[in-house]
Design a protein around this motif. Structure first.
Motif, short mmCIF file in Angstrom:
data_model
loop_
_atom_site.label_atom_id
_atom_site.label_comp_id
_atom_site.label_asym_id
_atom_site.label_seq_id
_atom_site.Cartn_x
_atom_site.Cartn_y
_atom_site.Cartn_z
N ASP A 1 -6.36 2.98 -4.92
CA ASP A 1 -5.85 3.18 -3.56
C ASP A 1 -6.37 2.16 -2.55
OD1 ASP A 1 -4.40 5.39 -4.39
OD2 ASP A 1 -6.04 6.78 -3.93
N CYS B 1 -2.77 8.03 -3.40
CA CYS B 1 -3.92 8.96 -3.53
C CYS B 1 -4.32 9.16 -4.99
CB CYS B 1 -3.61 10.30 -2.86
SG CYS B 1 -3.31 10.16 -1.10
N HIS C 1 0.11 4.33 -0.71
CA HIS C 1 -0.59 5.59 -0.38
C HIS C 1 -0.40 6.65 -1.47
CE1 HIS C 1 -1.36 4.10 3.68
NE2 HIS C 1 -0.09 3.71 3.69
N ASP D 1 0.87 -1.16 0.00
CA ASP D 1 0.00 0.00 0.00
C ASP D 1 0.91 1.21 0.00
OD1 ASP D 1 -1.77 2.05 0.40
OD2 ASP D 1 -2.63 1.24 2.25
#
Length: 93
Positions: free
Chosen positions: A30, A24, A22, A20
């Motif tokens: 996501d 965005c 991150h 993950d």
């Protein structure tokens, strides 16, 4: 991410996994695992990347079940696009 080490020489040749990061970017990206791989040019074309990424995907499936994953690849990176297709990914925009 998993380090990939050549058994014979004990040399680090790359890494792969599902994480993950991150980024965005938005829904459908996501909220799922992102597959990644990067390998030394000395092992390009020898199957290391596929073997390692496939093992990472199988590990992820054992941990998370039948979860969706995505990957982010520069459209000019033909070898990674081929790797992604071999792993079962298809482009989406």
């Amino acid at each position: 991410m998993f380090a990939v080490i050549k058994k014979v020489s004990c040399r680090f040749v790359g890494e792969t996994g599902i994480a993950d990061f991150h980024r965005c970017i938005g829904h459908g990206f996501d909220d799922v695992g992102e597959a990644a791989w990067v390998f030394s040019s000395e092992v390009h074309g020898r199957g290391y990347a596929f073997e390692a990424a496939d093992a990472a995907h199988r590990w992820f499936a054992r941990q998370k079940g039948d979860s969706q994953t995505v990957c982010l690849i520069d459209p000019a990176n033909g070898p990674s696009l081929a790797q992604a297709a071999r792993l079962g990914y298809s482009p989406f925009w």
